[in-house]
Design a protein around this motif. Structure first.
Motif, PDB file in Angstrom:
ATOM      1  N   PRO A 143       0.818  -1.220   0.000  1.00  0.00           N
ATOM      2  CA  PRO A 143       0.000   0.000   0.000  1.00  0.00           C
ATOM      3  C   PRO A 143       0.849   1.268   0.000  1.00  0.00           C
ATOM      4  N   VAL A 144       0.201   2.373  -0.341  1.00  0.00           N
ATOM      5  CA  VAL A 144       0.861   3.673  -0.290  1.00  0.00           C
ATOM      6  C   VAL A 144       1.167   4.017   1.158  1.00  0.00           C
ATOM      7  N   ALA A 145       2.432   4.308   1.433  1.00  0.00           N
ATOM      8  CA  ALA A 145       2.832   4.670   2.797  1.00  0.00           C
ATOM      9  C   ALA A 145       3.094   6.157   2.935  1.00  0.00           C
ATOM     10  N   TRP A 146       3.508   6.801   1.827  1.00  0.00           N
ATOM     11  CA  TRP A 146       3.857   8.233   1.882  1.00  0.00           C
ATOM     12  C   TRP A 146       3.809   8.804   0.471  1.00  0.00           C
ATOM     13  N   GLY A 147       2.966   9.798   0.251  1.00  0.00           N
ATOM     14  CA  GLY A 147       2.834  10.411  -1.065  1.00  0.00           C
ATOM     15  C   GLY A 147       3.575  11.729  -1.165  1.00  0.00           C
ATOM     16  N   PHE A 148       4.173  11.983  -2.345  1.00  0.00           N
ATOM     17  CA  PHE A 148       4.924  13.231  -2.531  1.00  0.00           C
ATOM     18  C   PHE A 148       4.545  13.978  -3.807  1.00  0.00           C
ATOM     19  N   HIS A 149       3.604  13.435  -4.591  1.00  0.00           N
ATOM     20  CA  HIS A 149       3.090  14.132  -5.770  1.00  0.00           C
ATOM     21  C   HIS A 149       1.673  13.656  -6.016  1.00  0.00           C
ATOM     22  N   GLY A 150       0.767  14.582  -6.263  1.00  0.00           N
ATOM     23  CA  GLY A 150      -0.623  14.198  -6.483  1.00  0.00           C
ATOM     24  C   GLY A 150      -1.299  13.833  -5.178  1.00  0.00           C
ATOM     25  N   SER A 151      -2.052  12.735  -5.200  1.00  0.00           N
ATOM     26  CA  SER A 151      -2.814  12.336  -4.021  1.00  0.00           C
ATOM     27  C   SER A 151      -2.542  10.867  -3.673  1.00  0.00           C
ATOM     28  N   PRO A 152      -2.402  10.558  -2.378  1.00  0.00           N
ATOM     29  CA  PRO A 152      -2.331  11.497  -1.247  1.00  0.00           C
ATOM     30  C   PRO A 152      -0.985  12.216  -1.211  1.00  0.00           C
ATOM     31  N   PHE A 153      -0.983  13.382  -0.605  1.00  0.00           N
ATOM     32  CA  PHE A 153       0.264  14.118  -0.411  1.00  0.00           C
ATOM     33  C   PHE A 153       0.557  14.162   1.077  1.00  0.00           C
ATOM     34  N   ASN A 154       1.659  13.544   1.477  1.00  0.00           N
ATOM     35  CA  ASN A 154       1.963  13.391   2.903  1.00  0.00           C
ATOM     36  C   ASN A 154       3.232  14.086   3.363  1.00  0.00           C
ATOM     37  N   GLY A 160      12.256  15.188  -1.408  1.00  0.00           N
ATOM     38  CA  GLY A 160      11.488  15.479  -0.214  1.00  0.00           C
ATOM     39  C   GLY A 160      12.048  14.762   0.987  1.00  0.00           C
ATOM     40  N   VAL A 161      11.385  14.934   2.123  1.00  0.00           N
ATOM     41  CA  VAL A 161      11.817  14.311   3.371  1.00  0.00           C
ATOM     42  C   VAL A 161      10.604  13.677   4.051  1.00  0.00           C
ATOM     43  N   TRP A 162      10.668  12.378   4.251  1.00  0.00           N
ATOM     44  CA  TRP A 162       9.635  11.653   4.990  1.00  0.00           C
ATOM     45  C   TRP A 162      10.042  11.673   6.449  1.00  0.00           C
ATOM     46  N   ASN A 163       9.311  12.445   7.239  1.00  0.00           N
ATOM     47  CA  ASN A 163       9.610  12.565   8.657  1.00  0.00           C
ATOM     48  C   ASN A 163       8.939  11.456   9.466  1.00  0.00           C
ATOM     49  N   LEU A 164       9.390  11.315  10.689  1.00  0.00           N
ATOM     50  CA  LEU A 164       9.044  10.162  11.519  1.00  0.00           C
ATOM     51  C   LEU A 164       7.543   9.949  11.676  1.00  0.00           C
ATOM     52  N   LEU A 165       6.776  11.036  11.833  1.00  0.00           N
ATOM     53  CA  LEU A 165       5.352  10.911  12.116  1.00  0.00           C
ATOM     54  C   LEU A 165       4.464  11.076  10.891  1.00  0.00           C
ATOM     55  N   GLU A 166       5.051  11.286   9.724  1.00  0.00           N
ATOM     56  CA  GLU A 166       4.262  11.459   8.512  1.00  0.00           C
ATOM     57  C   GLU A 166       3.911  10.117   7.887  1.00  0.00           C
ATOM     58  N   GLY A 167       2.834  10.121   7.097  1.00  0.00           N
ATOM     59  CA  GLY A 167       2.490   8.921   6.360  1.00  0.00           C
ATOM     60  C   GLY A 167       1.034   8.889   5.963  1.00  0.00           C
ATOM     61  N   ASN A 168       0.687   7.950   5.093  1.00  0.00           N
ATOM     62  CA  ASN A 168      -0.676   7.750   4.631  1.00  0.00           C
ATOM     63  C   ASN A 168      -1.300   6.615   5.438  1.00  0.00           C
ATOM     64  N   ASN A 169      -1.984   6.976   6.496  1.00  0.00           N
ATOM     65  CA  ASN A 169      -2.545   6.001   7.442  1.00  0.00           C
ATOM     66  C   ASN A 169      -1.464   5.124   8.063  1.00  0.00           C
ATOM     67  N   THR A 170      -0.254   5.643   8.117  1.00  0.00           N
ATOM     68  CA  THR A 170       0.865   4.971   8.759  1.00  0.00           C
ATOM     69  C   THR A 170       1.902   6.045   9.076  1.00  0.00           C
ATOM     70  N   THR A 171       3.085   5.651   9.497  1.00  0.00           N
ATOM     71  CA  THR A 171       4.163   6.596   9.767  1.00  0.00           C
ATOM     72  C   THR A 171       5.484   5.985   9.318  1.00  0.00           C
ATOM     73  N   LEU A 172       6.501   6.842   9.169  1.00  0.00           N
ATOM     74  CA  LEU A 172       7.837   6.333   8.881  1.00  0.00           C
ATOM     75  C   LEU A 172       8.282   5.392   9.989  1.00  0.00           C
ATOM     76  N   GLN A 173       7.978   5.758  11.212  1.00  0.00           N
ATOM     77  CA  GLN A 173       8.361   4.926  12.354  1.00  0.00           C
ATOM     78  C   GLN A 173       7.799   3.513  12.215  1.00  0.00           C
ATOM     79  N   ALA A 174       6.538   3.413  11.805  1.00  0.00           N
ATOM     80  CA  ALA A 174       5.903   2.101  11.671  1.00  0.00           C
ATOM     81  C   ALA A 174       6.458   1.322  10.483  1.00  0.00           C
ATOM     82  N   GLN A 175       6.928   2.034   9.449  1.00  0.00           N
ATOM     83  CA  GLN A 175       7.382   1.375   8.225  1.00  0.00           C
ATOM     84  C   GLN A 175       8.875   1.073   8.201  1.00  0.00           C
ATOM     85  N   LEU A 176       9.614   1.525   9.187  1.00  0.00           N
ATOM     86  CA  LEU A 176      11.057   1.284   9.196  1.00  0.00           C
ATOM     87  C   LEU A 176      11.426  -0.200   9.052  1.00  0.00           C
TER      88      LEU A 176
END
Length: 225
Positions: free
Chosen positions: A112-123, A154-170
């Motif tokens: 699934p999409v974890a972090w969007g950086f163009h279009g939708s979702p944008f996280n 871009g930069v995916w920060n620890l608490l960002e994400g699409n119904n998730t976070t970088l922390q959870a996806q590490l």
């Protein structure tokens, strides 16, 4: 000769875990070769008229030493970032994301999409790790001045994400189960993707080299004694 051979074998053993990725306390670098063949199923882009067209790219990612930020730079060719770089609508870029989950290369499954950086979702809301107010940025991509394609960063920060976070996806990222994905009009599910592959840090190899030199010196001393 036997001693040298044993040292070389020891070095190979030491390099195996390094090739899989540096220690968690270190900065990590990842590379992605972005292609049609990695999509599930693989894509074969064409124009509206049915003529073959080409799309591909590369990306570099850096996970900081604290493992709280994943920054990236990507360059993509053959996708229309403005919908006016080419006359054909099939190559129009719609969305771009990092996907992450339990499925790795060769699994035949998508994540699934974890972090969007163009279009939708944008996280990429430029939230810091204290979850402060976003900057209002709405796109991480810039079209080429000439030609078809563009760059994204871009930069995916620890608490960002699409119904998730970088922390959870590490764990998934470190396991090689994350990929960058570019979606187009012709292939809304993804036209080109590239899995994040860990690149061994030069410092890690230097450390192994230093260790081998030390082992060789110790062996020489024992022989002289």
């Amino acid at each position: 000769m036997l001693a040298v051979r044993r040292l070389v074998q020891m070095g190979a053993v030491l390099l195996v875990p390094l090739a899989a990725g540096p220690l968690s306390a270190q900065q990590m670098t990842f590379f992605a070769n972005i292609t049609n063949s990695q999509e599930v199923p693989p894509t074969h882009p064409t124009t509206v008229a049915g003529a073959p067209r080409i799309s591909f790219g590369t990306a570099t990612f850096v996970l900081n030493a604290a493992h709280t930020q994943l920054s990236f730079n990507a360059t993509v060719f053959g996708l229309d970032f403005t919908h006016s770089q080419s006359a054909d609508p099939n190559d129009d870029l719609l969305n771009a994301h990092i996907h992450s989950g339990p499925n790795g290369p060769g699994s035949g499954l998508n994540n699934p999409v974890a972090w969007g950086f163009h279009g939708s979702p944008f996280n990429d809301l430029f939230l810091d790790n204290a979850n402060t107010v976003p900057s209002g940025l709405t796109d991480d991509c810039t079209a080429f001045a000439t030609g078809v394609g563009g760059t994204c960063s871009g930069v995916w920060n620890l608490l960002e994400g699409n119904n998730t976070t970088l922390q959870a996806q590490l764990p998934n990222i470190l396991a090689g189960n994350a990929y960058i994905n570019f979606h187009t009009v012709q292939f809304a599910g993804g036209e080109i993707r590239g899995y994040l592959t860990a690149v061994p840090e030069p410092s890690a190899y230097a450390l192994v080299g230093t260790g081998l030199v030390g082992l060789a010196a110790l062996r020489m001393r024992r022989r002289r004694a």
